[in-house]
Every structure is written in structure tokens, then in C-alpha cells.
Design a protein around this motif. Structure first.
Motif, PDB file in Angstrom:
ATOM      1  N   GLN A 165       0.865  -1.208  -0.044  1.00 35.68           N
ATOM      2  CA  GLN A 165      -0.098  -0.053  -0.082  1.00 35.68           C
ATOM      3  C   GLN A 165       0.710   1.380   0.025  1.00 35.68           C
ATOM      4  OE1 GLN A 165      -2.288  -1.022   3.529  1.00 35.68           O
ATOM      5  NE2 GLN A 165      -3.908  -1.614   2.355  1.00 35.68           N
ATOM      6  N   LYS A 166       1.992   1.286   1.010  1.00 35.98           N
ATOM      7  CA  LYS A 166       2.973   2.294   0.647  1.00 35.98           C
ATOM      8  C   LYS A 166       3.506   2.484  -0.531  1.00 35.98           C
ATOM      9  CE  LYS A 166       3.895   2.203   5.551  1.00 35.98           C
ATOM     10  NZ  LYS A 166       5.129   2.032   6.800  1.00 35.98           N
ATOM     11  N   ASP A 167       3.929   1.490  -1.279  1.00 34.92           N
ATOM     12  CA  ASP A 167       4.596   1.560  -2.541  1.00 34.92           C
ATOM     13  C   ASP A 167       3.494   2.072  -3.528  1.00 34.92           C
ATOM     14  OD1 ASP A 167       6.683   0.488  -1.492  1.00 34.92           O
ATOM     15  OD2 ASP A 167       6.513  -1.510  -2.311  1.00 34.92           O
ATOM     16  N   ASN A 168       2.406   1.652  -3.406  1.00 35.38           N
ATOM     17  CA  ASN A 168       1.265   2.251  -4.325  1.00 35.38           C
ATOM     18  C   ASN A 168       1.042   3.667  -3.927  1.00 35.38           C
ATOM     19  OD1 ASN A 168       0.891  -0.225  -5.720  1.00 35.38           O
ATOM     20  ND2 ASN A 168      -0.999  -0.689  -4.214  1.00 35.38           N
ATOM     21  N   SER A 203       4.337   9.970  -6.795  1.00 27.95           N
ATOM     22  CA  SER A 203       5.342  10.361  -7.688  1.00 27.95           C
ATOM     23  C   SER A 203       5.004  10.713  -9.129  1.00 27.95           C
ATOM     24  CB  SER A 203       6.273   8.996  -8.014  1.00 27.95           C
ATOM     25  OG  SER A 203       6.964   8.635  -6.884  1.00 27.95           O
ATOM     26  N   LYS A 204       3.587  10.253  -9.606  1.00 21.06           N
ATOM     27  CA  LYS A 204       2.616  10.340 -10.689  1.00 21.06           C
ATOM     28  C   LYS A 204       2.241  11.929 -10.639  1.00 21.06           C
ATOM     29  CE  LYS A 204      -0.827   9.127 -13.824  1.00 21.06           C
ATOM     30  NZ  LYS A 204      -1.745   8.055 -14.089  1.00 21.06           N
ATOM     31  N   GLN A 205       1.762  12.244  -9.487  1.00 25.94           N
ATOM     32  CA  GLN A 205       1.050  13.374  -9.280  1.00 25.94           C
ATOM     33  C   GLN A 205       2.428  14.435  -9.274  1.00 25.94           C
ATOM     34  OE1 GLN A 205      -0.810  13.164  -5.466  1.00 25.94           O
ATOM     35  NE2 GLN A 205      -2.560  12.516  -6.480  1.00 25.94           N
ATOM     36  N   VAL A 206       3.501  14.288  -8.575  1.00 31.27           N
ATOM     37  CA  VAL A 206       4.637  15.194  -8.842  1.00 31.27           C
ATOM     38  C   VAL A 206       5.134  15.269 -10.171  1.00 31.27           C
ATOM     39  CG1 VAL A 206       7.040  15.585  -8.279  1.00 31.27           C
ATOM     40  CG2 VAL A 206       5.307  14.720  -6.444  1.00 31.27           C
ATOM     41  N   MET A 207       5.082  14.273 -10.969  1.00 31.34           N
ATOM     42  CA  MET A 207       5.541  14.524 -12.468  1.00 31.34           C
ATOM     43  C   MET A 207       4.517  15.170 -13.124  1.00 31.34           C
ATOM     44  SD  MET A 207       8.420  13.163 -12.556  1.00 31.34           S
ATOM     45  CE  MET A 207       8.534  13.141 -14.463  1.00 31.34           C
TER      46      MET A 207
END
Length: 122
Positions: A76-79, A85-89
Motif C-alpha cells: 500500500q505504501k509503494d502504491n 510520484s505520478k502527481q509530482v511528475m
């Protein structure tokens, strides 16, 4: 392959002729059964505490549950990290697009100023 007294101790435990503590005394270096055999017979892990010469028992099922819960939590943490990370990108891309728009607007303004200056000089 089991030790020679495995079947005896297994049957004695199943018939409740010995308890888990007695079986623990028969386990280990000087014992008649191995730690793996103790686990097979009782379903508990044999964990000797050398500092106190006592034995702790931990349910194998509890260990598996805890490992599974830890694995699920880590997944869950990895997800969550992937989503963040996707939001940051995406935010970085939007920011770059805005920077590019600002750059284009600044060039337009500069061109307009330059044209105005040319018109004023005529």
C-alpha cells in the motif's frame, strides 16, 4: 527424516500426555526432537531465550499473519508512493507548460514593445 523419538513425542502430545512445556524440554541441543519437529508437532515456533534459559512460543500462524500484514502495508505504501510520484511528475509537466506559456507571452510583449518603439521613432 525425523529423529528417532519424534513419533513418540508427537503421539504423547496429541494424546495430551505431555504439555508444550514438557515437549520444549525435549527440544534443542540436548533434546530428543529438533526445533523444526517441535514446530511440526505443536504448530508453534520454538524460540529459546539463552539469557534466561526459558523458551518462548510463537504461533506460526501469527508470524505468517504479521508477515502478510507487513507485506500488504508495504505494498500500500509503494502504491501511495507511485501515485504521489505520478502527481509530482504531472505537476512538473504542468509547471513546465506554464513556464513555456509565460516565455511565449514575454516574447510577445517584447515584440510588441519593439514594434511600438519603431513606430514612435518614425
Amino acid at each position: 527424516m525425523h529423529s528417532k523419538n519424534f513419533n513418540f513425542w508427537k503421539e504423547a502430545f496429541e494424546r495430551k500426555q505431555v504439555d508444550i512445556y514438557t515437549l520444549a524440554q525435549m527440544t534443542g541441543i540436548n533434546g530428543e526432537i529438533t526445533q523444526d519437529e517441535f514446530q511440526e508437532i505443536t504448530g508453534m515456533n520454538y524460540i529459546p531465550d539463552t539469557s534466561t534459559n526459558k523458551v518462548n512460543f510463537v504461533s506460526t500462524a501469527d508470524i505468517v499473519k504479521e508477515l502478510a500484514a507487513t507485506k500488504i502495508a508495504n505494498t500500500q505504501k509503494d502504491n501511495q508512493i507511485k501515485v504521489l510520484s505520478k502527481q509530482v511528475m504531472e505537476n512538473k509537466l504542468i509547471s513546465l507548460q506554464k513556464d513555456n506559456q509565460i516565455k511565449i507571452m514575454m516574447q510577445t510583449i517584447m515584440n510588441n514593445k519593439l514594434q511600438l518603439m519603431k513606430l514612435e521613432n518614425k
